[in-house]
Write an enzyme that holds these catalytic residues in place. Structure first.
Site, PDB file in Angstrom:
ATOM      1  N   SER A 117       4.955  -3.413  26.675  1.00  0.00           N
ATOM      2  CA  SER A 117       4.526  -2.686  27.874  1.00  0.00           C
ATOM      3  C   SER A 117       4.589  -1.200  27.593  1.00  0.00           C
ATOM      4  CB  SER A 117       5.451  -3.003  29.048  1.00  0.00           C
ATOM      5  OG  SER A 117       6.685  -2.299  28.910  1.00  0.00           O
ATOM      6  N   ASP A 118       3.816  -0.417  28.339  1.00  0.00           N
ATOM      7  CA  ASP A 118       4.047   1.019  28.324  1.00  0.00           C
ATOM      8  C   ASP A 118       5.394   1.258  29.012  1.00  0.00           C
ATOM      9  OD1 ASP A 118       3.762   3.738  27.980  1.00  0.00           O
ATOM     10  OD2 ASP A 118       1.686   3.789  28.663  1.00  0.00           O
ATOM     11  N   CYS A 119       5.945   2.453  28.810  1.00  0.00           N
ATOM     12  CA  CYS A 119       7.334   2.667  29.209  1.00  0.00           C
ATOM     13  C   CYS A 119       7.510   2.682  30.720  1.00  0.00           C
ATOM     14  CB  CYS A 119       7.862   3.927  28.544  1.00  0.00           C
ATOM     15  SG  CYS A 119       7.863   3.679  26.748  1.00  0.00           S
ATOM     16  N   SER A 175       6.520   0.435  32.712  1.00  0.00           N
ATOM     17  CA  SER A 175       5.357  -0.017  33.485  1.00  0.00           C
ATOM     18  C   SER A 175       5.668  -1.224  34.372  1.00  0.00           C
ATOM     19  CB  SER A 175       4.153  -0.295  32.582  1.00  0.00           C
ATOM     20  OG  SER A 175       4.443  -1.302  31.671  1.00  0.00           O
TER      21      SER A 175
END
Length: 773
Positions: free
Chosen positions: A300-302, A304
């Site tokens: 995942s993006d941070c 998210s």
């Protein structure tokens, strides 16, 4: 007596302080000298009895053995970037988050600089490297970055997993992160992504199952709005047609996985068609795993998953349901703490199975095994001898300069303007808020560079210069026009270094205006009006600028775009201005007039124009409207010509008996396997340097397909860089696969080959090709 005793006490205290500092320093140095790794059999011989520590076995056997030994809690703490240690099995904690967008970066907790390694080679920001249109350069930079990363890992300063490259399409000039990408074209973005990933990942021993470092292609997908007006990436829902998804937004990711064999894909913050990308099983399991067969992990993006909860209010706001959705969708690793905090509760509530957690940690640990993390002491492995001496080497720093030289784009050059002669120019006025900057040159996702050469330093190394900033900074709220005019009027030539920096365009900062900030236009125009010699305007920026005023001003004799050119940007600029290097960069994105931003909503994801609303479309492939400069623009100090040596005029597509297009008229046919077999041809072009100056030339091969299925008006098929001496010529060859290169995507997202006349073009050369059945 009292004074002496006080002095003695002070001395003793000082000694203790010094000893404490030395002990702390010694501890830090020893900590820095130890890479993290599992299966340290030298220290713990009992570990050799574990199958997962046996490096002679295949990864699947080893990872299956490891996962079987873990408790549920041990699995869960390995679903997040700051993965916990499992001491009983000799597995240390590991930080997954390091960055290497254009050099080893200190962004992310996995990488640090210290007195042991104080800096790393800082290459140009990606948008400028992409302007070189040189796949060999893309890959070579990746190789250097991964070598420096491994060297830093060996002294405990970096991890092995780097969340780069960013391969999103630079669809709108206002996007603050466009600078991090390879530009607006899916073919260029795809080829950049593949080459850079291969440079980072491929090992020198050719072992395809192992990785030098792990790369990550991000941000998946249709992500290119950060913070524009009231729209933020955290709450933005990208509404995308199937056609645009498959012919614009997805190709770079598809290539990254299929051709680059990337170790990771990162899902983005935004929603696509109403679903958060990190919770969409069709996008993750369906496409990345099932269709593209990713060999690696999905991150995942941070934070998210927090974004899904707090910003998008997904799944009625329950943390357990979001954790379950992400795992079931195919997420393996969460940058952040969300899965560590909520996965166990999600399992207990019956929302997700432990087998989903097993799949995720299997993908994560398998990646670490491919990196050698479970093979014991790295000093005994292939890259174990790398260290501080291998970072910031003279060769690496020279490559940073060469990358900037190859990317810099000459956009305007009146006769007799550039290159300047260092012997004829007795005084050079260097003016502008970006003329003597350092950090601006390395942009974002940066590390500490080896050293800086600013534009002023680069130019001063060749001729005597007089410098005036002209503005306090790039926002240029008040220009010091009179001072600047005074030095310009007295000089033989003027270099104006203008543009933007991260205060204007950056992550979480999209632009509203695409003009030069503040009073920069005024400063440029006024300085040009009093100059007696050449006036060279240099734009340092990530995105394009409306500089139409300068393009048409005859007093401004040359315009150069230098992107954010990296640590050696000033030296590279001077090399071009003084003719030591012949420019060959080409714009990887279109530059629009300010009126574009007034007509076009940034959040409209449609690539194709809509005549009924006056929407002009996006990028050179579809946009119908005025540009200041367009994709592929760029000049040289030489004139290059193209002559077609070999290309077919007709390509016949074989169809099986009974195919409907044999009896009825078809505009296109499906690009399916049986149709596409052996359907390729070669194009040979003779390229001649007609000038008296040697240099590289960028050959861009475009195709204009028949107007069916909302086809692009023009699209890039391929590119080559060729170096030619004065009056020299060479033959450049392109292989064209009809189904891969000449196909297009129809309204339903199906790949089709358009029947009829395709026009291939390079520069002014055009060649018609009839595709028929």
């Amino acid at each position: 007596m009292h004074t002496n005793m006080a002095s003695k006490n002070n001395i003793v205290s000082s000694i203790f302080v010094i000893l404490a500092i030395l002990m702390l320093w010694q501890h830090n140095v020893s900590a820095q000298n130890n890479p993290v790794f599992a299966c340290d059999i030298d220290k713990n011989p009992g570990l050799k009895n574990f199958t997962f520590c046996d490096s002679s076995l295949d990864v699947q056997t080893r990872v299956d053995d490891l996962v079987k030994r873990l408790t549920l809690q041990e699995k869960i703490v390995n679903l997040v970037d700051n993965a916990s240690s499992i001491d009983r099995l000799g597995i240390p904690k590991y930080e997954w988050w390091s960055e290497a967008l254009h050099g080893v970066s200190y962004v992310g907790p996995g990488t640090h600089f210290s007195s042991v390694v104080p800096g790393a080679t800082s290459f140009p920001q990606v948008i400028l490297t992409a302007a070189s249109f040189n796949e060999t350069l893309f890959k070579t930079i990746g190789q250097v970055v991964s070598t420096e990363a491994r060297a830093m890992y060996n002294v405990g300063l970096a991890g092995l997993t780097f969340w780069s490259p960013n391969i999103n399409i630079f669809r709108d000039p206002r996007w603050g992160r466009g600078q991090e990408t390879p530009g607006e074209d899916p073919t260029l973005a795809s080829k950049y992504g593949v080459a850079y990933v291969q440079g980072l990942q491929e090992r020198d021993d050719g072992d395809k199952d192992r990785l030098k470092v792990g790369a990550c292609c991000k941000h998946y997908t249709a992500y290119d709005v950060d913070n524009w007006k009231r729209f933020e990436r955290y709450n933005f829902n990208a509404v995308v047609t199937k056609q645009d998804m498959d012919d614009t937004y997805q190709p770079p990711f598809k290539s990254c996985v299929l051709d680059g064999n990337v170790a990771s894909v990162m899902c983005s913050y935004n929603q696509v068609n109403g679903k958060p990308t990190c919770g969409d099983p069709d996008l993750l399991t369906g496409v990345i795993r099932a269709e593209w067969k990713l060999n690696g992990y999905i991150s995942s993006d941070c934070d998210s998953l927090d974004v899904m909860l707090k910003n998008q209010h997904w799944e009625n706001n329950t943390s357990e349901k979001i954790a379950a959705d992400a795992l079931k969708a195919g997420l393996d690793l969460n940058c952040g703490k969300f899965l560590a905090q909520h996965t166990e509760a999600a399992i207990k509530a019956g929302l997700v199975k432990e087998s989903d957690v097993d799949r995720a940690v299997t993908n994560n640990f398998a990646t670490l095994m491919r990196l050698g993390f479970f093979d014991g002491n790295p000093s005994k492995q292939i890259y174990g001898k790398l260290g501080p001496k291998d970072v910031c080497t003279p060769a690496n720093q020279e490559l940073a300069r060469e990358a900037a030289r190859q990317g810099i784009v000459l956009l305007k050059n009146s006769a007799g303007s550039l290159p300047l002669s260092p012997t004829a120019i007795k005084s050079l006025a260097v003016i502008g808020p970006n003329a003597n900057v350092t950090k601006t040159m390395i942009a974002n996702y940066e590390g500490t560079p080896c050293k800086y050469t600013t534009p002023l330093q680069g130019l001063t190394a060749s001729v005597a210069t007089v410098y005036r900033a002209g503005c306090a900074n790039v926002t240029c709220s008040t220009a010091q026009v009179d001072e600047a005019k005074k030095v310009a009027a007295a000089a033989d030539a003027v270099v104006l270094v203008m543009g933007s920096d991260l205060s204007i365009e950056a992550e979480s900062r999209d632009r509203i205006e695409i003009t030069l900030p503040g009073q920069q236009n005024l400063l440029i125009t006024e300085v040009a009006s009093v100059s007696k010699g050449p006036v060279i305007l240099v734009i340092m920026s990530g995105g394009g600028m409306d500089i139409q005023f300068a393009k048409v001003n005859p007093k401004i004799t040359s315009i150069l775009w230098v992107g954010f050119p990296g640590e050696a940007g000033g030296a590279a600029l001077a090399d071009i201005i003084f003719g030591k290097y012949n420019p060959s960069g080409r714009l990887p994105m279109s530059w629009y007039p300010q009126s574009y931003t007034e007509k076009v909503n940034m959040t409209d994801m449609n690539m194709r124009p809509d005549p009924s609303t006056g929407y002009p479309g996006r990028t050179y492939r579809f946009y119908k409207g005025d540009t200041v400069y367009t994709f592929g623009d760029g000049l040289s100090y030489s004139e290059f010509s193209h002559h077609l040596v070999k290309a077919p005029k007709v390509v016949s597509v074989p169809l099986e008996e009974g195919h409907e297009c044999r009896t009825s008229k078809c505009k296109s046919i499906d690009a399916v396997e049986q149709t596409c077999k052996n359907l390729a041809f070669n194009i040979h072009l003779r390229v001649t340097n007609r000038g008296t100056k040697g240099g590289s030339h960028t050959v861009l091969l475009f195709s204009s397909p028949p107007s069916v299925h909302g086809a692009p008006q023009k699209q890039l098929l391929g590119f080559r860089k060729v170096h030619l001496g004065p009056r020299q010529q060479s033959v450049v060859r392109f292989g064209v696969d009809v189904c891969k290169d000449l196909s297009l995507v129809d309204e339903a997202g199906n790949k089709k080959v358009a029947l009829g006349q395709h026009v291939l073009h390079v520069g002014n050369l055009k060649h018609s090709l009839n595709v028929r059945i």
